[in-house]
Design a protein around this motif. Structure first.
Motif, PDB file in Angstrom:
ATOM      1  N   MET A   1      47.274  40.875  31.900  1.00  0.00           N
ATOM      2  CA  MET A   1      48.382  39.947  32.117  1.00  0.00           C
ATOM      3  C   MET A   1      48.972  40.169  33.505  1.00  0.00           C
ATOM      4  SD  MET A   1      51.796  39.464  29.816  1.00  0.00           S
ATOM      5  CE  MET A   1      53.181  39.938  30.827  1.00  0.00           C
ATOM      6  N   GLU A   2      49.264  39.064  34.187  1.00  0.00           N
ATOM      7  CA  GLU A   2      49.909  39.178  35.492  1.00  0.00           C
ATOM      8  C   GLU A   2      51.344  39.658  35.339  1.00  0.00           C
ATOM      9  OE1 GLU A   2      50.852  34.579  36.436  1.00  0.00           O
ATOM     10  OE2 GLU A   2      48.788  35.068  35.965  1.00  0.00           O
ATOM     11  N   LYS A   3      52.041  39.774  36.464  1.00  0.00           N
ATOM     12  CA  LYS A   3      53.343  40.417  36.509  1.00  0.00           C
ATOM     13  C   LYS A   3      54.368  39.867  35.500  1.00  0.00           C
ATOM     14  CE  LYS A   3      56.550  41.575  40.112  1.00  0.00           C
ATOM     15  NZ  LYS A   3      56.848  41.423  41.510  1.00  0.00           N
ATOM     16  N   GLN A   4      54.607  38.570  35.531  1.00  0.00           N
ATOM     17  CA  GLN A   4      55.666  38.007  34.699  1.00  0.00           C
ATOM     18  C   GLN A   4      55.336  36.570  34.307  1.00  0.00           C
ATOM     19  OE1 GLN A   4      59.612  37.299  36.507  1.00  0.00           O
ATOM     20  NE2 GLN A   4      60.390  38.794  35.044  1.00  0.00           N
ATOM     21  N   LYS A   5      55.648  36.207  33.060  1.00  0.00           N
ATOM     22  CA  LYS A   5      55.466  34.825  32.588  1.00  0.00           C
ATOM     23  C   LYS A   5      56.838  34.267  32.269  1.00  0.00           C
ATOM     24  CE  LYS A   5      50.832  34.625  31.736  1.00  0.00           C
ATOM     25  NZ  LYS A   5      49.933  33.616  32.230  1.00  0.00           N
ATOM     26  N   ASN A   6      56.959  32.946  32.371  1.00  0.00           N
ATOM     27  CA  ASN A   6      58.235  32.343  32.018  1.00  0.00           C
ATOM     28  C   ASN A   6      58.044  30.999  31.328  1.00  0.00           C
ATOM     29  OD1 ASN A   6      57.455  31.328  34.649  1.00  0.00           O
ATOM     30  ND2 ASN A   6      59.382  30.237  34.600  1.00  0.00           N
ATOM     31  N   ALA A   7      59.067  30.598  30.557  1.00  0.00           N
ATOM     32  CA  ALA A   7      59.065  29.321  29.850  1.00  0.00           C
ATOM     33  C   ALA A   7      60.511  28.900  29.618  1.00  0.00           C
ATOM     34  CB  ALA A   7      58.330  29.443  28.519  1.00  0.00           C
ATOM     35  N   VAL A   8      60.670  27.641  29.231  1.00  0.00           N
ATOM     36  CA  VAL A   8      62.004  27.099  28.982  1.00  0.00           C
ATOM     37  C   VAL A   8      62.100  26.665  27.525  1.00  0.00           C
ATOM     38  CG1 VAL A   8      63.615  25.242  29.574  1.00  0.00           C
ATOM     39  CG2 VAL A   8      62.281  26.325  31.354  1.00  0.00           C
ATOM     40  N   GLY A   9      63.222  26.983  26.881  1.00  0.00           N
ATOM     41  CA  GLY A   9      63.500  26.504  25.530  1.00  0.00           C
ATOM     42  C   GLY A   9      64.791  25.712  25.550  1.00  0.00           C
ATOM     43  N   ARG A  10      64.837  24.626  24.784  1.00  0.00           N
ATOM     44  CA  ARG A  10      66.047  23.808  24.737  1.00  0.00           C
ATOM     45  C   ARG A  10      66.433  23.506  23.292  1.00  0.00           C
ATOM     46  NH1 ARG A  10      63.014  21.402  28.745  1.00  0.00           N
ATOM     47  NH2 ARG A  10      63.894  21.595  30.833  1.00  0.00           N
ATOM     48  N   ARG A  11      67.758  23.355  23.081  1.00  0.00           N
ATOM     49  CA  ARG A  11      68.276  22.945  21.773  1.00  0.00           C
ATOM     50  C   ARG A  11      69.680  22.413  21.988  1.00  0.00           C
ATOM     51  NH1 ARG A  11      69.759  21.027  17.573  1.00  0.00           N
ATOM     52  NH2 ARG A  11      69.950  22.046  15.567  1.00  0.00           N
ATOM     53  N   LYS A  12      69.969  21.220  21.493  1.00  0.00           N
ATOM     54  CA  LYS A  12      71.249  20.536  21.729  1.00  0.00           C
ATOM     55  C   LYS A  12      71.529  20.528  23.235  1.00  0.00           C
ATOM     56  CE  LYS A  12      73.485  21.210  17.265  1.00  0.00           C
ATOM     57  NZ  LYS A  12      74.699  21.670  16.615  1.00  0.00           N
ATOM     58  N   GLU A  13      72.635  21.140  23.671  1.00  0.00           N
ATOM     59  CA  GLU A  13      72.935  21.162  25.107  1.00  0.00           C
ATOM     60  C   GLU A  13      72.522  22.472  25.772  1.00  0.00           C
ATOM     61  OE1 GLU A  13      74.533  18.665  27.228  1.00  0.00           O
ATOM     62  OE2 GLU A  13      73.711  17.542  25.548  1.00  0.00           O
ATOM     63  N   ALA A  14      71.956  23.394  24.998  1.00  0.00           N
ATOM     64  CA  ALA A  14      71.614  24.725  25.521  1.00  0.00           C
ATOM     65  C   ALA A  14      70.233  24.715  26.182  1.00  0.00           C
ATOM     66  CB  ALA A  14      71.631  25.743  24.398  1.00  0.00           C
ATOM     67  N   VAL A  15      70.138  25.386  27.329  1.00  0.00           N
ATOM     68  CA  VAL A  15      68.862  25.550  28.031  1.00  0.00           C
ATOM     69  C   VAL A  15      68.659  27.037  28.292  1.00  0.00           C
ATOM     70  CG1 VAL A  15      67.535  24.971  30.094  1.00  0.00           C
ATOM     71  CG2 VAL A  15      69.146  23.316  29.156  1.00  0.00           C
ATOM     72  N   ALA A  16      67.517  27.573  27.828  1.00  0.00           N
ATOM     73  CA  ALA A  16      67.224  29.002  27.991  1.00  0.00           C
ATOM     74  C   ALA A  16      65.980  29.165  28.849  1.00  0.00           C
ATOM     75  CB  ALA A  16      67.009  29.651  26.634  1.00  0.00           C
ATOM     76  N   ARG A  17      66.101  29.929  29.928  1.00  0.00           N
ATOM     77  CA  ARG A  17      64.948  30.291  30.756  1.00  0.00           C
ATOM     78  C   ARG A  17      64.546  31.705  30.361  1.00  0.00           C
ATOM     79  NH1 ARG A  17      68.400  27.496  33.415  1.00  0.00           N
ATOM     80  NH2 ARG A  17      67.791  25.557  34.422  1.00  0.00           N
ATOM     81  N   VAL A  18      63.308  31.852  29.901  1.00  0.00           N
ATOM     82  CA  VAL A  18      62.832  33.119  29.335  1.00  0.00           C
ATOM     83  C   VAL A  18      61.773  33.716  30.252  1.00  0.00           C
ATOM     84  CG1 VAL A  18      61.718  34.185  27.343  1.00  0.00           C
ATOM     85  CG2 VAL A  18      63.284  32.277  26.996  1.00  0.00           C
ATOM     86  N   TYR A  19      61.954  34.987  30.634  1.00  0.00           N
ATOM     87  CA  TYR A  19      61.005  35.700  31.484  1.00  0.00           C
ATOM     88  C   TYR A  19      60.459  36.888  30.693  1.00  0.00           C
ATOM     89  CZ  TYR A  19      63.409  32.950  35.002  1.00  0.00           C
ATOM     90  OH  TYR A  19      63.945  31.895  35.697  1.00  0.00           O
ATOM     91  N   LEU A  20      59.134  36.962  30.574  1.00  0.00           N
ATOM     92  CA  LEU A  20      58.490  37.989  29.760  1.00  0.00           C
ATOM     93  C   LEU A  20      57.649  38.900  30.647  1.00  0.00           C
ATOM     94  CD1 LEU A  20      57.390  37.847  26.324  1.00  0.00           C
ATOM     95  CD2 LEU A  20      55.412  37.971  27.787  1.00  0.00           C
ATOM     96  N   SER A  21      57.777  40.212  30.455  1.00  0.00           N
ATOM     97  CA  SER A  21      56.957  41.171  31.187  1.00  0.00           C
ATOM     98  C   SER A  21      56.626  42.342  30.259  1.00  0.00           C
ATOM     99  CB  SER A  21      57.700  41.658  32.437  1.00  0.00           C
ATOM    100  OG  SER A  21      58.951  42.189  32.091  1.00  0.00           O
ATOM    101  N   LYS A  22      55.598  43.107  30.615  1.00  0.00           N
ATOM    102  CA  LYS A  22      55.220  44.284  29.823  1.00  0.00           C
ATOM    103  C   LYS A  22      56.404  45.234  29.747  1.00  0.00           C
ATOM    104  CE  LYS A  22      50.760  44.184  28.683  1.00  0.00           C
ATOM    105  NZ  LYS A  22      50.542  43.782  27.300  1.00  0.00           N
ATOM    106  N   GLY A  23      56.601  45.846  28.573  1.00  0.00           N
ATOM    107  CA  GLY A  23      57.726  46.770  28.449  1.00  0.00           C
ATOM    108  C   GLY A  23      57.803  47.393  27.075  1.00  0.00           C
ATOM    109  N   THR A  24      59.045  47.699  26.675  1.00  0.00           N
ATOM    110  CA  THR A  24      59.258  48.461  25.445  1.00  0.00           C
ATOM    111  C   THR A  24      60.007  47.693  24.366  1.00  0.00           C
ATOM    112  OG1 THR A  24      61.277  49.372  26.382  1.00  0.00           O
ATOM    113  CG2 THR A  24      59.254  50.664  26.677  1.00  0.00           C
ATOM    114  N   GLY A  25      60.285  46.416  24.579  1.00  0.00           N
ATOM    115  CA  GLY A  25      60.952  45.618  23.549  1.00  0.00           C
ATOM    116  C   GLY A  25      62.419  45.344  23.811  1.00  0.00           C
ATOM    117  N   ASN A  26      62.867  45.501  25.059  1.00  0.00           N
ATOM    118  CA  ASN A  26      64.262  45.186  25.387  1.00  0.00           C
ATOM    119  C   ASN A  26      64.420  43.670  25.553  1.00  0.00           C
ATOM    120  OD1 ASN A  26      64.926  47.912  25.519  1.00  0.00           O
ATOM    121  ND2 ASN A  26      64.328  48.041  27.666  1.00  0.00           N
ATOM    122  N   ILE A  27      65.471  43.118  24.959  1.00  0.00           N
ATOM    123  CA  ILE A  27      65.781  41.704  25.136  1.00  0.00           C
ATOM    124  C   ILE A  27      67.163  41.620  25.773  1.00  0.00           C
ATOM    125  CG2 ILE A  27      66.102  39.463  24.026  1.00  0.00           C
ATOM    126  CD1 ILE A  27      64.316  40.471  21.734  1.00  0.00           C
TER     127      ILE A  27
END
Length: 129
Positions: A1-27
């Motif tokens: 897997m490359e350094k970092q992946k990202n995606a967008v999630g939406r619901r009602k008026e909320a917009v979440a930008r999510v960045y995923l990288s290798k690690g230990t499970g911290n959110i």
């Protein structure tokens, strides 16, 4: 897997930008630990659901920027963003996430207010005399 992946999630008026990288499970949500950001257990479970579905709770670190909407909309936007980014990492996760309903955008939002009405559908009180 490359350094970092990202995606967008939406619901009602909320917009979440999510960045995923290798690690230990911290959110991290808006630079806070997600359990501090969402004190209600139900919302914490919503955020964890995609990771629990594919059993990867301790494999990745997730950083989320979320704005708009309320706590529930934000939690569900994050849930969708995490599901989308996991599919980007490994397309084999898609059927399991889809079965849980995590890949479907919930398009329900607040209906707009109409003129001549008190709210979207509610009329003003009618006086006969």
């Amino acid at each position: 897997m490359e350094k970092q992946k990202n995606a967008v999630g939406r619901r009602k008026e909320a917009v979440a930008r999510v960045y995923l990288s290798k690690g230990t499970g911290n959110i991290t949500v808006n630079e806070k630990e997600y359990k501090a950001y969402f004190p209600i257990m139900y919302l914490q479970n919503q955020v964890e659901l995609p990771l629990k579905t594919v059993e990867l709770q301790t494999s990745f670190d997730i950083i989320v920027n979320v704005q708009g909407g309320g706590p529930k909309g934000q939690a569900e936007a994050i849930k969708m963003g995490i599901a989308r980014v996991l599919c980007e990492v490994n397309p084999e996760y898609r059927p399991a996430l889809k079965k849980e309903g995590l890949m479907t955008r919930d398009s329900r939002s607040v209906e707009r207010k109409k003129f001549g009405k008190a709210k979207a559908r509610r009329s003003f009180q009618f006086s006969k005399r």
